[in-house]
Design an enzyme around this catalytic site. Sequence first.
Site, PDB file in Angstrom:
ATOM      1  N   THR A 155     -14.176   9.662  22.869  1.00 49.12           N
ATOM      2  CA  THR A 155     -14.286   8.729  21.867  1.00 49.12           C
ATOM      3  C   THR A 155     -15.657   9.791  21.688  1.00 49.12           C
ATOM      4  OG1 THR A 155     -16.497   7.717  23.314  1.00 49.12           O
ATOM      5  CG2 THR A 155     -14.075   6.529  22.982  1.00 49.12           C
ATOM      6  N   SER A 198      17.645 -22.050  -0.680  1.00 45.75           N
ATOM      7  CA  SER A 198      16.813 -21.702  -0.114  1.00 45.75           C
ATOM      8  C   SER A 198      16.505 -19.863   0.238  1.00 45.75           C
ATOM      9  CB  SER A 198      17.199 -21.615   1.631  1.00 45.75           C
ATOM     10  OG  SER A 198      18.119 -22.701   2.645  1.00 45.75           O
ATOM     11  N   PRO A 254     -10.596  10.816  15.888  1.00 47.12           N
ATOM     12  CA  PRO A 254     -11.189  11.766  15.275  1.00 47.12           C
ATOM     13  C   PRO A 254     -12.345  11.317  15.361  1.00 47.12           C
ATOM     14  CG  PRO A 254      -9.796  10.009  15.366  1.00 47.12           C
ATOM     15  CD  PRO A 254      -9.926  10.401  16.517  1.00 47.12           C
ATOM     16  N   HIS A 265      15.654 -15.516  -7.265  1.00 46.59           N
ATOM     17  CA  HIS A 265      16.493 -14.907  -6.793  1.00 46.59           C
ATOM     18  C   HIS A 265      17.036 -13.399  -6.118  1.00 46.59           C
ATOM     19  CE1 HIS A 265      16.753 -19.013  -8.455  1.00 46.59           C
ATOM     20  NE2 HIS A 265      16.648 -18.752  -6.735  1.00 46.59           N
ATOM     21  N   SER A 315     -16.596   1.666  13.618  1.00 46.44           N
ATOM     22  CA  SER A 315     -17.751   2.691  13.141  1.00 46.44           C
ATOM     23  C   SER A 315     -18.847   2.826  13.354  1.00 46.44           C
ATOM     24  CB  SER A 315     -16.749   4.002  12.346  1.00 46.44           C
ATOM     25  OG  SER A 315     -15.681   4.175  13.351  1.00 46.44           O
TER      26      SER A 315
END
Length: 593
Positions: free
Chosen positions: A506, A63, A570, A226, A455
């Site tokens: 904002t 597995s 920003p 592996h 934006s």
Amino acid sequence: MAFLCKKLINDPNDVVIEFIEGLVETYPGLQYLDGFPEVKVVLRADVSSATYDKVAVISGGGSGHEPAHAGFVGEGMLTAAICGDVFASPPVDSILAGIRAVTGPMGCLLIVKNYTGDRLNFGLAAEQAKSEGYRVEMVIVGDDCALPPPRGIAGRRGLAGTILVHKVAGAAASCGLSLGEVAAEAQRASEMVGTMGVALSVCTLPGQVTSDRLGPGKMELGLGIHGEPGAAVADLQSVDVVVSHVLNQILSQETNYVPIRRGSRVVLMINGLGATPLMELMIAAGKAVPKLQLEHGLAVDRVYTGSFMTSLDMAGFSITVMKADEAILDRLDAPTKAPNWPVGADGNRPPAKIPVPLPPSRTTKNDETSNRPTQLNPQGNILEVAIEAAATAVINLRDSLNDWDSKVGDGDCGSTMFRGASAILEDIKSYPLNDPAETLNEIGSSIRRVMGGTSGIIYDIFCKAAYAQLKADSHSVITPLHWAGAFEAAIAAVSKYGGASAGYRTLLDALIPASSVLKEKLTAGDDPVEAFVFSAEAAVAGAESTKHMLALAGRSSYVSTDILASVPDPGAMAAASWYRAAAIAVKDKHRAL
């Protein structure tokens, strides 16, 4: 330095059992044998050895390679999958239990990856099953093309190409073919396929520490599934270089691992190793197809991209190339209910790209409104310097914007704004600068073309609303008050569609104060240029004030107040930057006149 890797698990010893339990809950067409923890077998819920009248196709192994192998159990593919512990071959008794559960009189085919443990355990189980009266055949798959031709008995490792062999064999069995015929098709498919892997990180087993074998800036070529070391460690290269190297290795005429020559038809599989984003896998696919076509002269008939045979949480991918003909393609295209087999496209492909449709207005505009005038009027000259200054300011602020945004957003504000500003500087050569309204409309089009995310939409709305307001005024000469009205209308549109207003942290927290001051000064009869400069100072102050605001919109609304208090918004800083740069440029231009 090694460290314990984070895993969303319970007891590391139970991960395989709990994976199987979750798998069968998710896919009702699957079930498992009640033999935990020794017997871990996933099988089709509609098959029993007493009634099954077709060849059973069984595979398996350790597995940790999910979705392989259990995710490929289903009508048209595997009848059962035998699950060992993580990276450990399943025991003989578990394999035998799977054979007994699904094998009817038509017999069963075991498809085994070429690892010593798998060969021995599946081989012994096959011999035991034969002694019990079952008809059993076994096909070994070794599709690894990373290492030199083997001199010993180990041979080539079995990798992701095994999944294609599963599909061919499963489709053949579904057609009612005999055991010998199914085995022959699987054997032929295994001889047509080659694979090579590239890793950017080493996988970590549940409950164990992460290896530091691969240092920063390094990648490993030709590693196994592996976590065993690859053929070579190299400096990290672009995906173009990596894909070229891997394809050259697989298709090398010196090693002759696959019987593929110029003019051959092939199937391509891009396989994620566990921690590689689908975006990166698709990039690799997009680069591999034209390289196969143009550099190697091959016809690529099918492309499968995704995670098929992984290595836990390893970052990287493998590329598999399989020689194809109509018989192989028919098997690959045959229907299956295996949950993790991809829906592949057939050979009738439309063109990969078509022209972008243009709006009717773009095709009916006359040259006067859509092209730069041969001579700019005074208003056009001022508009040009304002636009250039605003765009340049945003470009220069890219790194700071990204830095602020990495703390309160997704870290790409600067890069996104940079793309928009760069497009504006490129497109300004064709803006109708003597017509301010049409120029704003074109700026919006430039932004929409290159700026993604919120934006880009916000600024496009901003420009389109300002354009509509100036057009509605329908004056031959646009006055400063007209500009102020357009500015106000643009802000209102952004607020309406974006849902934000003053105090939401904002860009509006920079633009709303600027608009208020501009309108106030102009209404009072102040000099328009000085009013513009005063309003720019208000924009900067408003942007700086966002440090003290709670975020009520955008990704910042999910960020803690402590982090928000350390940086301004920003988007507001970007808006203040371009607005102030435009104001200063207009002032300087007027001084020069």
